[in-house]
Design a protein around this motif. Structure first.
Motif, short mmCIF file in Angstrom:
data_model
loop_
_atom_site.label_atom_id
_atom_site.label_comp_id
_atom_site.label_asym_id
_atom_site.label_seq_id
_atom_site.Cartn_x
_atom_site.Cartn_y
_atom_site.Cartn_z
N LYS A 68 0.87 -1.18 0.00
CA LYS A 68 0.00 0.00 0.00
C LYS A 68 0.90 1.22 0.00
O LYS A 68 1.91 1.25 0.71
CB LYS A 68 -0.87 0.04 1.25
CG LYS A 68 -2.00 -0.95 1.24
CD LYS A 68 -2.82 -0.79 2.52
CE LYS A 68 -3.82 -1.90 2.65
NZ LYS A 68 -4.43 -1.92 3.99
N ASP A 117 0.54 5.21 0.81
CA ASP A 117 -0.37 6.19 1.42
C ASP A 117 -1.76 5.57 1.62
O ASP A 117 -2.78 6.15 1.21
CB ASP A 117 -0.44 7.45 0.56
CG ASP A 117 0.93 8.12 0.45
OD1 ASP A 117 1.68 8.10 1.45
OD2 ASP A 117 1.26 8.61 -0.64
N GLU A 118 -1.74 4.38 2.19
CA GLU A 118 -2.98 3.63 2.53
C GLU A 118 -3.71 3.04 1.32
O GLU A 118 -4.68 2.31 1.49
CB GLU A 118 -3.98 4.51 3.34
CG GLU A 118 -3.40 5.23 4.53
CD GLU A 118 -3.02 4.29 5.67
OE1 GLU A 118 -3.70 3.28 5.84
OE2 GLU A 118 -2.02 4.58 6.35
N GLU A 119 -3.28 3.35 0.10
CA GLU A 119 -3.96 2.83 -1.09
C GLU A 119 -3.32 1.53 -1.55
O GLU A 119 -2.12 1.51 -1.85
CB GLU A 119 -3.87 3.85 -2.24
CG GLU A 119 -4.85 5.00 -2.16
CD GLU A 119 -6.29 4.54 -2.32
OE1 GLU A 119 -6.57 3.76 -3.27
OE2 GLU A 119 -7.13 4.93 -1.48
N ASN A 147 -2.16 -2.34 -7.18
CA ASN A 147 -2.56 -3.51 -7.96
C ASN A 147 -1.33 -4.39 -8.27
O ASN A 147 -0.29 -3.89 -8.67
CB ASN A 147 -3.20 -3.03 -9.28
CG ASN A 147 -3.92 -4.15 -10.00
OD1 ASN A 147 -3.45 -5.29 -10.04
ND2 ASN A 147 -5.07 -3.83 -10.55
#
Lengths: 138, 321
Positions: A51, A53-55, A58
């Motif tokens: 991840k 920044d928390e994202e 894929n």
């Protein structure tokens, strides 16, 4: 709760750098290490999730490089001949046109890894190691 | 009492310093010399560049360092990584070849003993006897927790070690199998995981009194109950210290496992006084390796300080026997 003290070494305290191909910035890179007391075979990595920044990133845009070879994440499970020494850094490359924005980014890594000698009732012990670290992108 | 127990060092004791790049292989060997731990165990899977392929260059370097610090190569800490190939176990033939490769590598590096693991099977173990004999190598299966509970498995192995494998096949007991009380690092981690200190103290006391698990967990929340279950599982199934007498007859080498030795050179968790007395009485001759494993819990504790305390502890205990 064994082995958890080793998670600290999972993400190397280094900068995030651009992934540059023939002058084109195609993405960015950072370094990780195997979070244990000894090295392992790449085939023992059962899951590797990242991840930024928390994202969640894929899987199709992540590469894993070690010992001079660049692997797709899906290829790792077959690499029983390639060994990840405990002191060696692997490079995680993430495709992103133009690279990552400069400044601090929170990098999170979660790795599930099989312990190839720890077997119980026909099943191997699988550890989940996770770490997060703010890294500077130059 | 007459005794010939020598102190060794499992370099694994310095894992925190090694993986955090605070100490190199050479610095750890220098520390071994300083502590008077002459016999060395190395885990190639941890420290050999290019593992599982061992290069001549590295072997030369390792031998040079052992000589420089007047140390003796004792044990090659091999694994039996049966699960390296995704989706299947190594076959018997593969385990046979894998283990011979380790025996050969250890021989070349000057280490007379190879540690292997319990999944090797009696059949494969027997097939390795001629190789051990012709190479003049010893192969030892490590008994580490919770394997002390697998008595039937060990009876099969012990039969071979007393029989056709006598002198070249043996056991490497890890003293963790005798760990019968929670140690300081374990208790501290329980608190970090959310166990209320007052209740942990109560549960700890109940465990030591022999209270049943069901009784010990009254009044605890789910998390505390789970941690208590781990306490009973980890420390409630220790082998009797008398078992070491039986093991000593077929041991070439012993892993002096520990997690925490206090400033008075005592280990609250593993009954070392009784164990070492039994080891001496059994007539064991050989190395006892200092094997610190507190690095499973924290990388901030000085492995050198812990190892020095451990060596002091063994010395005062042995001096009193």
């Amino acid at each position: 709760m064994k082995f958890q003290a080793y998670n600290k070494i999972l993400i190397e305290e280094q900068t995030v750098t651009n992934y540059v191909v023939e002058g084109v910035i195609l993405g960015y890179e950072f370094k990780i290490r195997y979070p244990s007391y000894r090295g392992t075979y790449l085939s023992c990595i059962e899951k590797l999730e990242i991840k930024i920044d928390e994202e969640p990133v894929n899987q199709r845009i992540i590469y894993f490089s070690l010992n001079g070879k660049q692997y797709l994440i899906d290829e790792l499970k077959d690499q029983y001949k390639d060994y990840w020494n405990i002191l060696d850094e692997a490079t995680i490359t993430i495709l992103q046109k133009g690279g990552i924005t400069k400044g601090i980014h929170m990098v999170s890594v979660e790795m599930c890894h099989r312990i190839p000698y720890a077997e119980n009732d026909g099943k191997y012990l699988i550890l989940s190691s996770a770490a997060a670290r703010p890294l500077m992108a130059e | 009492m007459k005794q010939d127990i020598r102190m060794g060092l499992a370099l694994y004791s310095f894992t925190s310093e090694y993986i955090n790049r605070r100490m190199t292989l050479e610095e750890i060997l220098r520390q071994a010399q300083k502590m008077g731990c002459r016999g060395i165990e190395i885990i190639p899977a941890q420290m050999a560049p290019g593992y599982p392929h061992i290069t001549e260059e590295w072997v030369r370097e390792l031998k040079g360092l052992l000589e420089k610090y007047n140390l003796e190569p004792v044990c090659w800490g091999a694994y039996l990584d049966r699960g390296t190939v995704t989706g299947r176990d190594l076959t018997e033939d593969e385990i046979f070849q894998y283990t011979i490769r380790e025996l050969v590598n250890a021989k070349k590096a000057g280490f007379p003993i190879v540690r292997t693991q319990h999944t090797i099977t009696p059949k494969i173990l027997k097939s390795l006897i001629p190789y051990c004999r012709s190479l003049d190598m010893k192969l030892g299966i490590e008994i580490y927790p919770p394997l002390q509970m697998e008595r039937e498995l060990w009876d099969d192995y012990f039969g071979i070690m007393h029989g056709e494998g006598k002198g070249c096949l043996g056991i490497i007991p890890d003293f963790g199998i005798f760990m019968n009380r929670p140690h300081k690092l374990w208790l501290e981690q329980a608190i970090e995981r959310g166990f209320r200190p007052r209740l942990l103290k109560r549960v700890h006391a109940r465990f030591l009194e022999g209270t049943s698990f069901e009784e010990a967990v009254s009044g605890l929340n789910d998390r505390e109950t789970e941690i208590t279950k781990e306490m009973y599982g980890t420390f409630g199934n220790a082998a009797s210290p008398s078992w070491i007498k039986e093991l000593a007859e077929i041991s070439f080498y012993m892993h002096g496992k520990f997690y925490y030795v206090d400033e008075t050179a005592k280990d609250d968790s593993i009954p070392y006084e009784e164990l070492l007395r039994n080891v001496v009485e059994a007539g064991y001759q050989g190395y006892l390796a200092c094997e610190y494993e507190g690095h499973h819990f924290s990388d901030m504790i000085s492995s050198a300080e812990q190892s020095e305390r451990y060596v002091s502890m063994c010395k005062w205990i042995l001096a009193g026997i």
